[in-house]
Motif scaffolding. Structure first.
Motif, PDB file in Angstrom:
ATOM      1  N   ILE A 176      -0.072 -17.814 -49.072  1.00  0.00           N
ATOM      2  CA  ILE A 176      -0.922 -18.984 -48.869  1.00  0.00           C
ATOM      3  C   ILE A 176      -1.368 -19.560 -50.212  1.00  0.00           C
ATOM      4  O   ILE A 176      -1.535 -18.827 -51.185  1.00  0.00           O
ATOM      5  CB  ILE A 176      -2.157 -18.665 -47.997  1.00  0.00           C
ATOM      6  CG1 ILE A 176      -3.129 -17.722 -48.716  1.00  0.00           C
ATOM      7  CG2 ILE A 176      -1.757 -18.110 -46.653  1.00  0.00           C
ATOM      8  CD1 ILE A 176      -4.448 -17.552 -47.998  1.00  0.00           C
ATOM      9  N   PRO A 177      -1.554 -20.877 -50.291  1.00  0.00           N
ATOM     10  CA  PRO A 177      -1.977 -21.480 -51.560  1.00  0.00           C
ATOM     11  C   PRO A 177      -3.409 -21.108 -51.930  1.00  0.00           C
ATOM     12  O   PRO A 177      -4.215 -20.756 -51.064  1.00  0.00           O
ATOM     13  CB  PRO A 177      -1.848 -22.987 -51.288  1.00  0.00           C
ATOM     14  CG  PRO A 177      -1.898 -23.128 -49.806  1.00  0.00           C
ATOM     15  CD  PRO A 177      -1.308 -21.874 -49.245  1.00  0.00           C
ATOM     16  N   GLU A 178      -3.700 -21.191 -53.195  1.00  0.00           N
ATOM     17  CA  GLU A 178      -5.022 -20.812 -53.694  1.00  0.00           C
ATOM     18  C   GLU A 178      -6.128 -21.622 -53.030  1.00  0.00           C
ATOM     19  O   GLU A 178      -7.190 -21.089 -52.692  1.00  0.00           O
ATOM     20  CB  GLU A 178      -5.069 -21.004 -55.208  1.00  0.00           C
ATOM     21  CG  GLU A 178      -6.397 -20.613 -55.851  1.00  0.00           C
ATOM     22  CD  GLU A 178      -6.412 -20.917 -57.325  1.00  0.00           C
ATOM     23  OE1 GLU A 178      -6.610 -19.991 -58.127  1.00  0.00           O
ATOM     24  OE2 GLU A 178      -6.225 -22.103 -57.680  1.00  0.00           O
ATOM     25  N   LYS A 179      -5.885 -22.905 -52.824  1.00  0.00           N
ATOM     26  CA  LYS A 179      -6.891 -23.779 -52.220  1.00  0.00           C
ATOM     27  C   LYS A 179      -7.307 -23.272 -50.848  1.00  0.00           C
ATOM     28  O   LYS A 179      -8.489 -23.269 -50.496  1.00  0.00           O
ATOM     29  CB  LYS A 179      -6.340 -25.203 -52.113  1.00  0.00           C
ATOM     30  CG  LYS A 179      -7.330 -26.205 -51.553  1.00  0.00           C
ATOM     31  CD  LYS A 179      -6.710 -27.600 -51.501  1.00  0.00           C
ATOM     32  CE  LYS A 179      -7.680 -28.611 -50.899  1.00  0.00           C
ATOM     33  NZ  LYS A 179      -7.079 -29.970 -50.819  1.00  0.00           N
ATOM     34  N   LEU A 180      -6.343 -22.810 -50.050  1.00  0.00           N
ATOM     35  CA  LEU A 180      -6.644 -22.282 -48.722  1.00  0.00           C
ATOM     36  C   LEU A 180      -7.404 -20.969 -48.818  1.00  0.00           C
ATOM     37  O   LEU A 180      -8.369 -20.737 -48.073  1.00  0.00           O
ATOM     38  CB  LEU A 180      -5.355 -22.087 -47.924  1.00  0.00           C
ATOM     39  CG  LEU A 180      -5.495 -21.407 -46.568  1.00  0.00           C
ATOM     40  CD1 LEU A 180      -6.480 -22.157 -45.676  1.00  0.00           C
ATOM     41  CD2 LEU A 180      -4.145 -21.295 -45.882  1.00  0.00           C
ATOM     42  N   LEU A 181      -6.999 -20.094 -49.735  1.00  0.00           N
ATOM     43  CA  LEU A 181      -7.704 -18.812 -49.896  1.00  0.00           C
ATOM     44  C   LEU A 181      -9.160 -19.045 -50.273  1.00  0.00           C
ATOM     45  O   LEU A 181     -10.065 -18.380 -49.749  1.00  0.00           O
ATOM     46  CB  LEU A 181      -7.005 -17.976 -50.963  1.00  0.00           C
ATOM     47  CG  LEU A 181      -7.648 -16.614 -51.266  1.00  0.00           C
ATOM     48  CD1 LEU A 181      -7.666 -15.734 -50.024  1.00  0.00           C
ATOM     49  CD2 LEU A 181      -6.921 -15.914 -52.405  1.00  0.00           C
TER      50      LEU A 181
END
Length: 515
Positions: A176-181
């Motif tokens: 998952i992308p950092e923004k979602l995490l």
């Protein structure tokens, strides 16, 4: 009646797709070496696809065959879409979900809006489990073009906020992308995971981003720690390390101390070496300090609701409380009757009532600082309030008591009821007579005075020392308290207790040790 001709029209158009006699366009689809040639009709393509219409409008057609290229679409996917363009039909049940995603992306490139809408609806209705397991793929696809896949975006956002634990447990979590995490760990109150578990997930995510790093931090070089620190630098400020216990900090965090900012690491060391901190509920992170449980045992509210309610409780008191939401009763589990309410919750003070309104996206409730009774009396309380949430946590109403002599309404046919009808749950075998009309509190908490039905209700309270002391004294003096055992033979003054009297009292305190 005219619709009966449409299947035949669809059939005729599909037949023309296989007839080369009137084809006037050649389409090269795919990239070398996987290129396939398709022949079609410009008039049909331009009328069905705005994207192809724009391309064809720029070509000077002098009577020769027109040639265009679509390198971003796989030939086998374009063949499916081409048949949809001609026939207006598609059976998604016949394809793997991963292929359906490819069809969706290709439909977006060709601006086939009706197909985009249909595929999104199909995926949400039929393939939600697959999308949860492959969340990263769906998330990246849906937000690649922010204006196209709005329904899939809504699915992702709903999952993030309503059931985020599924994302952590999905096969694609490491991708998952950092923004979602960051979105997930910033809203960790809804995760129903311990801080230790969240930290482990974040660590694994960081390590998966750097597969060259050793799995054991003891084998890390100075450069390895720098790489991991750089990867996790935006995540670390959102981890609530102060909610860990000493053992978790020692085993899970200390081995990775070099990825923490120096100031944070020094502060954590001081914190966990201070025995008073380890015995308290203090938290220096974003979490509200006075809620001691890691999450709320509720089917109605989230921890964010609980934090807000707690802030309302504390605002009315000179000394903030360390309120713990200990669930006593849940309607779907224990029944929806006033009798059950008084059996379980009678004589309890410092309580919160939470009600989910049936057929409406509304949550109602109230805080009562004094005890509930089954006698038909109106009680005095100065810190009580009632509240409502509609649609979301930001759309709420808080109404504090203004007529302290009519703060609650006790009666054997009432459940938790506030004021002179301000919030009433009533009935004989179940809560069938429920309403809200402003009277003893500052303002109404519903837009209507009409009766409402209860879908679910819960009754958490604060099982503190005052509660336990009152409960013990009521038992000692032989007062009735629900179904608990009475001990009228015990003296009211503990200084006159015999050895056997203390044994009886010891057994009683053991009964309530779960508090």
């Amino acid at each position: 009646m005219s619709d009966k001709f449409l299947p035949k029209l669809s059939e005729n158009l599909l037949e023309s797709l296989n007839d080369d006699q009137y084809n006037d366009i050649i389409i090269e689809v795919g990239n070398d070496p996987f290129v396939k040639i398709f022949r079609a009709h410009m008039v049909i393509l331009s009328s069905r696809s705005p994207y192809l219409r724009r391309i064809l409008s720029t070509i000077n057609n002098d009577g020769a065959l027109v040639n265009i290229k679509l390198p971003n679409i796989l030939p086998e996917i374009f063949e499916i879409i081409l048949r949809f363009i001609y026939g207006g039909r598609i059976s998604l049940e016949n394809y793997d979900t991963s292929d359906i995603i490819k069809i969706l992306v290709a439909a977006d490139e060709l601006c086939l809006k009706e197909l985009i809408t249909y595929i999104q609806s199909f995926l949400i209705k039929k393939k939600s489990s697959w999308m949860e397991d492959n969340f990263n793929k769906i998330y990246r696809t849906s937000f690649k073009n922010e204006s196209s896949f709005l329904e899939l975006q809504k699915f992702c956002i709903d999952l993030i906020y309503k059931d985020p634990i599924k994302i952590f447990n999905s096969q694609s979590f490491p991708e998952i992308p950092e923004k979602l995490l960051l979105t997930l760990i910033q809203n960790d109150d809804d995760l129903q995971m311990s801080v230790s578990q969240i930290w482990e997930h974040v660590l694994n995510w960081g390590l998966s981003r750097n597969p060259e790093l050793p799995s054991d931090p003891e084998s890390f070089s100075k450069e390895d720690f720098k790489i991991l620190k750089s990867t996790l630098q935006k995540c670390i400020p959102h981890i609530k390390f102060y909610n860990l216990n000493s053992k978790e900090f020692l085993e899970k965090v200390l081995p990775y101390k070099k990825v923490l900012p120096k100031e944070l690491y020094n502060d954590l060391i001081k914190y966990f070496l201070d025995s008073q901190n380890n015995q308290s509920d203090k938290s220096k992170s974003y979490i509200t300090k006075n809620i001691s449980s890691k999450y709320i045992d509720s089917k109605i509210i989230t921890t964010k609701h609980a934090e807000l309610i707690l802030s309302w409780i504390n605002k009315s008191k000179s000394t903030p409380s360390s309120y713990r939401f200990k669930l006593l009763i849940r309607g779907s589990r224990d029944g929806f009757s006033p009798k059950k309410f008084h059996d379980i919750c009678g004589r309890l003070s410092d309580t919160v009532s939470i009600i989910k309104v049936k057929y409406h996206n509304e949550i109602l409730g109230g805080y009562n600082q004094i005890s509930w009774e089954s006698k038909s009396i109106v009680e005095v309380a100065k810190d009580n309030f009632i509240f409502s949430f509609k649609d979301n946590i930001n759309n709420h109403i808080l109404s504090r008591v203004k007529n302290e002599k009519h703060a609650i309404s006790n009666w054997f046919l009432n459940g938790p009821s506030f004021g002179d009808g301000d919030l009433t749950l009533s009935g004989y075998h179940n809560y069938s007579d429920n309403s809200c009309k402003q009277s003893s509190y500052e303002k109404p908490i519903r837009e209507t005075k009409e009766k409402f039905f209860v879908e679910e209700y819960e009754f958490p309270f604060n099982p503190g020392k005052t509660f336990l002391l009152n409960l013990l004294m009521s038992e000692i003096q032989g007062w009735e308290h629900g179904d608990f055992v009475q001990n009228p033979e015990l003296p009211s003054n503990p200084t006159t207790f015999s050895k056997d009297d203390f044994k009886i009292l010891k057994n009683l305190t053991t009964m309530y040790s779960f508090y």
